[in-house]
Design an enzyme around this catalytic site. Structure first.
Site, PDB file in Angstrom:
ATOM      1  N   THR A   1       0.867  -1.188   0.000  1.00  0.00           N
ATOM      2  CA  THR A   1       0.000   0.000   0.000  1.00  0.00           C
ATOM      3  C   THR A   1       0.898   1.232   0.000  1.00  0.00           C
ATOM      4  O   THR A   1       1.607   1.498   0.974  1.00  0.00           O
ATOM      5  CB  THR A   1      -0.909   0.037   1.243  1.00  0.00           C
ATOM      6  OG1 THR A   1      -1.667  -1.171   1.292  1.00  0.00           O
ATOM      7  CG2 THR A   1      -1.848   1.220   1.176  1.00  0.00           C
TER       8      THR A   1
ATOM      9  N   LYS B   1      -7.164   1.930  -2.871  1.00  0.00           N
ATOM     10  CA  LYS B   1      -6.758   1.331  -1.592  1.00  0.00           C
ATOM     11  C   LYS B   1      -6.759   2.381  -0.469  1.00  0.00           C
ATOM     12  O   LYS B   1      -7.188   2.104   0.658  1.00  0.00           O
ATOM     13  CB  LYS B   1      -5.366   0.709  -1.764  1.00  0.00           C
ATOM     14  CG  LYS B   1      -4.734   0.177  -0.503  1.00  0.00           C
ATOM     15  CD  LYS B   1      -5.534  -0.944   0.130  1.00  0.00           C
ATOM     16  CE  LYS B   1      -4.987  -1.282   1.504  1.00  0.00           C
ATOM     17  NZ  LYS B   1      -5.912  -2.100   2.291  1.00  0.00           N
TER      18      LYS B   1
HETATM   19  P1  NAP Z   1       4.689  -6.493   7.963  1.00  0.00           P
HETATM   20  O1  NAP Z   1       4.245  -7.764   8.584  1.00  0.00           O
HETATM   21  O2  NAP Z   1       5.164  -5.373   8.835  1.00  0.00           O
HETATM   22  O3  NAP Z   1       5.835  -6.864   6.884  1.00  0.00           O
HETATM   23  C1  NAP Z   1       6.545  -5.863   6.240  1.00  0.00           C
HETATM   24  C2  NAP Z   1       7.458  -6.473   5.192  1.00  0.00           C
HETATM   25  O4  NAP Z   1       8.188  -5.398   4.538  1.00  0.00           O
HETATM   26  C3  NAP Z   1       8.537  -7.427   5.764  1.00  0.00           C
HETATM   27  O5  NAP Z   1       8.773  -8.459   4.841  1.00  0.00           O
HETATM   28  C4  NAP Z   1       9.740  -6.496   5.876  1.00  0.00           C
HETATM   29  O6  NAP Z   1      10.964  -7.179   5.881  1.00  0.00           O
HETATM   30  C5  NAP Z   1       9.581  -5.683   4.594  1.00  0.00           C
HETATM   31  N1  NAP Z   1      10.335  -4.433   4.600  1.00  0.00           N
HETATM   32  C6  NAP Z   1      10.167  -3.368   5.407  1.00  0.00           C
HETATM   33  N2  NAP Z   1      11.038  -2.396   5.106  1.00  0.00           N
HETATM   34  C7  NAP Z   1      11.791  -2.868   4.063  1.00  0.00           C
HETATM   35  C8  NAP Z   1      12.854  -2.328   3.294  1.00  0.00           C
HETATM   36  N3  NAP Z   1      13.336  -1.107   3.526  1.00  0.00           N
HETATM   37  N4  NAP Z   1      13.373  -3.073   2.297  1.00  0.00           N
HETATM   38  C9  NAP Z   1      12.878  -4.323   2.052  1.00  0.00           C
HETATM   39  N5  NAP Z   1      11.868  -4.896   2.752  1.00  0.00           N
HETATM   40  C10 NAP Z   1      11.340  -4.173   3.741  1.00  0.00           C
HETATM   41  O7  NAP Z   1       3.553  -5.825   7.068  1.00  0.00           O
HETATM   42  P2  NAP Z   1       2.236  -6.474   6.401  1.00  0.00           P
HETATM   43  O8  NAP Z   1       1.130  -6.406   7.362  1.00  0.00           O
HETATM   44  O9  NAP Z   1       2.576  -7.744   5.735  1.00  0.00           O
HETATM   45  O10 NAP Z   1       1.927  -5.328   5.320  1.00  0.00           O
HETATM   46  C11 NAP Z   1       2.661  -5.225   4.105  1.00  0.00           C
HETATM   47  C12 NAP Z   1       1.959  -4.190   3.210  1.00  0.00           C
HETATM   48  O11 NAP Z   1       0.609  -4.604   2.990  1.00  0.00           O
HETATM   49  C13 NAP Z   1       1.865  -2.774   3.814  1.00  0.00           C
HETATM   50  O12 NAP Z   1       1.968  -1.844   2.769  1.00  0.00           O
HETATM   51  C14 NAP Z   1       0.468  -2.750   4.424  1.00  0.00           C
HETATM   52  O13 NAP Z   1      -0.046  -1.438   4.519  1.00  0.00           O
HETATM   53  C15 NAP Z   1      -0.286  -3.595   3.411  1.00  0.00           C
HETATM   54  N6  NAP Z   1      -1.496  -4.264   3.920  1.00  0.00           N
HETATM   55  C16 NAP Z   1      -1.470  -4.917   5.136  1.00  0.00           C
HETATM   56  C17 NAP Z   1      -2.626  -5.544   5.581  1.00  0.00           C
HETATM   57  C18 NAP Z   1      -2.688  -6.263   6.907  1.00  0.00           C
HETATM   58  O14 NAP Z   1      -3.822  -6.493   7.383  1.00  0.00           O
HETATM   59  N7  NAP Z   1      -1.595  -6.654   7.533  1.00  0.00           N
HETATM   60  C19 NAP Z   1      -3.786  -5.516   4.794  1.00  0.00           C
HETATM   61  C20 NAP Z   1      -3.763  -4.879   3.552  1.00  0.00           C
HETATM   62  C21 NAP Z   1      -2.603  -4.250   3.141  1.00  0.00           C
HETATM   63  P3  NAP Z   1      11.607  -7.726   7.260  1.00  0.00           P
HETATM   64  O15 NAP Z   1      10.991  -9.078   7.486  1.00  0.00           O
HETATM   65  O16 NAP Z   1      13.062  -7.782   6.994  1.00  0.00           O
HETATM   66  O17 NAP Z   1      11.258  -6.736   8.352  1.00  0.00           O
END
Ligand code: NAP
Length: 286
Positions: A96, A171
């Site tokens: 997102t 989104k």
């Molecule tokens: P998350 O669990 O916090 O995972 C974040 C991911 O991003 C991890 O793989 C992390 O790697 C990686 N990352 C962060 N900074 C980085 C960088 N500088 N370079 C490379 N990789 C990096 O987040 P999530 O909940 O899966 O969400 C991911 C995306 O989906 C976000 O944009 C969020 O807004 C969106 N989203 C989330 C949900 C939800 O309910 N969770 C729903 C819809 C959309 P590491 O493992 O090394 O930290």
């Protein structure tokens, strides 16, 4: 079957990559913290050395990472996606982000000869596990068509929204509304319970009327159990509110309710709840 790359194995990416593997795709994974890849190699994935290596090896590479800075970081530099993408290969960013970030990535990918689609997702951890996400796609139509089988493994619908930016904008509209709804829901629950009403009864009455929705049901249980186990990290919701408000500034659209809700999420981060579920905003409001 096409070969698939998957970058980012956080809450969402883990579940989505698993569904692609279970659907029979040849999947190569990469994550910034490499230890997270082992569980996927154990169930049949390959481990790519870098975003560049994954993009160079796979027909279509998907990514889902935290925020605009992370999405840009994946693409840039000597080991980034742009360095590996090559002629005709596809890159689908499901993070997102705002439309400006998405357009910057699209330009870099297409200049390197690749094709680009933005495809942020609506739905949280459970829909990601169940393969019932709503995938908001925009950009290269030929890539959209080629990615449709993979989208089918991750989501229940994947509408095509047109030019780059429109998936990101859709989104942000969805999450801005969700953030506002969560705030007023928390206020209502707090007010009702302080007035002596039973929390379960409040939820049952809301669920029987025109305001019934799965979010109030799911987050309502979290509020009553005081359990904020993370499905959607609160810090990411505040990022989405911030990006939606910035879009409102650009378009001169007043967003007084979203702005107020954003302040509550900011306060929740300041109070140490950034990595808890979005429902933890209740701890600030109650
Ligand atoms: P998350 O669990 O916090 O995972 C974040 C991911 O991003 C991890 O793989 C992390 O790697 C990686 N990352 C962060 N900074 C980085 C960088 N500088 N370079 C490379 N990789 C990096 O987040 P999530 O909940 O899966 O969400 C991911 C995306 O989906 C976000 O944009 C969020 O807004 C969106 N989203 C989330 C949900 C939800 O309910 N969770 C729903 C819809 C959309 P590491 O493992 O090394 O930290």
């Amino acid at each position: 079957m096409i070969s698939i790359g998957f970058l980012g194995l956080g809450i969402m990416g883990s579940a989505m990559a698993k569904n692609l593997l279970q659907a029979g795709f040849d999947v190569t994974v990469w994550n910034r913290t490499p230890e997270k890849c082992a569980a996927f190699v154990a169930i049949g994935a390959h481990h790519g050395a870098s975003p560049k290596a994954v993009a160079a090896h796979c027909d279509i590479t998907f990514a889902i990472v935290s925020d605009p800075a992370a999405a840009l970081a994946l693409c840039q530099g000597e080991e980034g996606v742009v360095a590996g993408i090559g002629e005709g290969r596809g890159y689908v960013d499901m993070s997102t982000v705002d439309d400006t970030t998405s357009k910057t990535i699209a330009q870099a990918i297409t200049q390197a000869g690749g094709r680009f689609l933005e495809a942020p997702v609506s739905g949280t951890k459970k829909p990601a596990e169940d393969g019932t996400l709503i995938i908001l796609a925009a950009g290269d139509k030929s890539l959209y068509d080629e990615a449709s089988h993979a989208f089918g493994a991750m989501g229940k619908m994947s509408p095509y929204l047109g030019d780059i930016g429109q998936g990101a904008n859709m989104k942000l509209v969805v999450n801005m509304m969700m953030g506002g709804m969560l705030n007023i829901f928390s206020e209502g629950m707090s007010l009702g319970q302080k007035a002596g009403l039973d929390g379960n009864q409040i939820l049952a009455i809301i669920a029987a009327g025109a305001m019934a929705n799965p979010m109030f049901k799911g987050k309502g249980a979290m509020l009553l159990n005081d359990d904020y186990t993370t499905s959607f990290p609160l810090k990411h919701m505040q990022k989405d509110m911030r990006l939606a408000i910035a879009l409102g500034d650009q378009l001169q659209q007043p967003l007084p309710n979203a702005a107020a809700a954003n302040e509550t999420f900011k306060l929740a981060i300041k109070q140490g709840f950034a990595d808890e579920d979005i429902a933890a905003v209740h701890k600030v409001i109650r």
